[in-house]
Write a protein that holds these residues in place. Sequence first.
Motif, short mmCIF file in Angstrom:
data_model
loop_
_atom_site.label_atom_id
_atom_site.label_comp_id
_atom_site.label_asym_id
_atom_site.label_seq_id
_atom_site.Cartn_x
_atom_site.Cartn_y
_atom_site.Cartn_z
N TYR A 94 0.69 -1.33 0.00
CA TYR A 94 -0.11 0.01 0.12
C TYR A 94 0.71 1.21 0.14
CZ TYR A 94 -3.72 3.47 1.36
OH TYR A 94 -4.51 4.35 1.22
N LEU A 95 1.90 1.13 0.90
CA LEU A 95 2.80 2.48 0.92
C LEU A 95 3.57 2.52 -0.56
CD1 LEU A 95 5.25 2.58 4.06
CD2 LEU A 95 3.16 4.09 3.44
N VAL A 96 4.13 1.64 -1.02
CA VAL A 96 4.62 1.31 -2.50
C VAL A 96 3.55 2.29 -3.45
CG1 VAL A 96 5.41 0.36 -4.49
CG2 VAL A 96 6.02 -0.70 -2.10
N LEU A 97 2.29 1.83 -3.59
CA LEU A 97 1.38 2.34 -4.41
C LEU A 97 1.15 3.66 -3.97
CD1 LEU A 97 -1.01 -0.55 -4.50
CD2 LEU A 97 0.66 -0.03 -6.47
N ARG A 98 1.04 4.18 -2.92
CA ARG A 98 0.46 5.39 -2.45
C ARG A 98 1.64 6.42 -2.76
NH1 ARG A 98 -4.48 7.65 -0.93
NH2 ARG A 98 -4.22 9.28 0.60
N GLN A 99 2.82 6.00 -2.67
CA GLN A 99 3.97 7.10 -2.60
C GLN A 99 4.74 7.01 -4.13
OE1 GLN A 99 6.52 6.20 0.68
NE2 GLN A 99 5.00 6.57 2.16
N GLY A 100 3.70 6.51 -5.03
CA GLY A 100 4.35 6.53 -6.46
C GLY A 100 5.39 5.55 -6.87
N GLN A 101 5.62 4.47 -6.23
CA GLN A 101 6.88 3.85 -6.40
C GLN A 101 6.73 2.66 -7.69
OE1 GLN A 101 10.11 4.15 -4.95
NE2 GLN A 101 9.17 5.76 -4.50
N LEU A 102 6.03 3.04 -8.48
CA LEU A 102 5.63 2.16 -9.58
C LEU A 102 6.69 2.68 -10.81
CD1 LEU A 102 2.04 1.85 -9.76
CD2 LEU A 102 3.50 -0.01 -9.20
N ASN A 103 7.43 1.94 -11.47
CA ASN A 103 8.31 2.18 -12.51
C ASN A 103 7.99 1.65 -13.84
OD1 ASN A 103 10.70 3.93 -10.93
ND2 ASN A 103 9.87 1.85 -9.65
N LEU A 104 8.20 2.60 -15.12
CA LEU A 104 7.89 1.98 -16.28
C LEU A 104 9.35 1.92 -17.04
CD1 LEU A 104 5.49 1.40 -18.19
CD2 LEU A 104 5.96 3.58 -19.10
N SER A 105 9.59 0.59 -17.20
CA SER A 105 10.68 0.21 -18.18
C SER A 105 10.63 0.67 -19.83
CB SER A 105 11.14 -1.37 -18.05
OG SER A 105 10.00 -1.89 -18.62
N LYS A 106 11.71 0.61 -20.55
CA LYS A 106 11.66 1.05 -22.00
C LYS A 106 10.86 0.32 -22.77
CE LYS A 106 16.11 3.25 -21.58
NZ LYS A 106 17.38 3.56 -22.28
N ASP A 107 10.51 -1.19 -22.19
CA ASP A 107 9.77 -2.04 -23.10
C ASP A 107 8.27 -2.18 -22.41
OD1 ASP A 107 9.89 -3.26 -20.66
OD2 ASP A 107 10.94 -4.97 -21.37
N HIS A 108 7.99 -1.19 -21.51
CA HIS A 108 6.63 -0.93 -21.02
C HIS A 108 6.14 -2.01 -20.02
CE1 HIS A 108 5.14 1.68 -24.58
NE2 HIS A 108 5.98 2.40 -23.85
#
Length: 281
Positions: free
Chosen positions: A125-139
């Motif tokens: 929940y913290l990871v999602l709430r604090q914007g810790q999602l990353n997008l790689s070059k291959d999406h």
Amino acid sequence: MIYQSQLMRLLCVRTIKSNTVNDVLVCRDLNSASGALYTVLAVRDHATVKQCLEMFRLSGTSDRDVCVHSFSDQGIFCMVFEYKQERPLSDFYTGRFYTLPECEAICVQVIMACITCGLPFPFLYLVLRQGQLNLSKDHSVYLGYQTDLAELDITKTERDCAVECAQILRKLLSSKASGKAFSYQLLEKKIDRRSYSSFTELYKDIRIAAAPEKKKGIIQRIKAWFVRRQDLVFRISLYLCVVLSVVVLASLITQLIFGDIPWLRLLFNGFKTIGTETLTG
């Protein structure tokens, strides 16, 4: 600053966050010849350390099942994660350049990253709430762990995580809201009622409501090519700017020294005389 256990000696090379509860650090293991980097959560607040351990206990997992390593040193509890380059989804996702099926495919990647991460739900929940999602070059999408544990709430459940994730997906699809984005409309209706209780439900809704893949036109393919290679395009543009700046500076210096620019004379005067014939005479 060095944190060490029987297995690792972690030298801090960069501090990402620091507060009274925990530091978020990028560290290098001095015991490893590879020079691999790690994300380290160094928790100094004892109440938060107890919460972390209780969180893992309640989830039925050990901190060692989630982390690369965990240990205490100098009264500080360290959770060590594999370091991955920061490519925040919020910065690298450009929904207006993607087709609806591409946006929905990235949404599915977000859900799958949450399902397969193995994190306890309060931490996820913290990871999602604090914007810790990353997008790689291959999406593809991957999680980061650079979290502020001051906001940790061990009562958070999968329902809380699924609703938070649904809100992120709604934002990702917002650029397609005016079109036939049935996935967006479905999220809009169900988020307000907090209808999602699991990631499985969220996954099914996105898959069922997803638009069929259509063949892209030439304009869309060109835009997509530039979006996928925006880092390369930026570097090439930067190098060209540097080269042009050097040429302009050299031209200015030669103008000041010689009164004109020698290589321009070669361009404009090079064909005035051919052999013994003068073309301008």
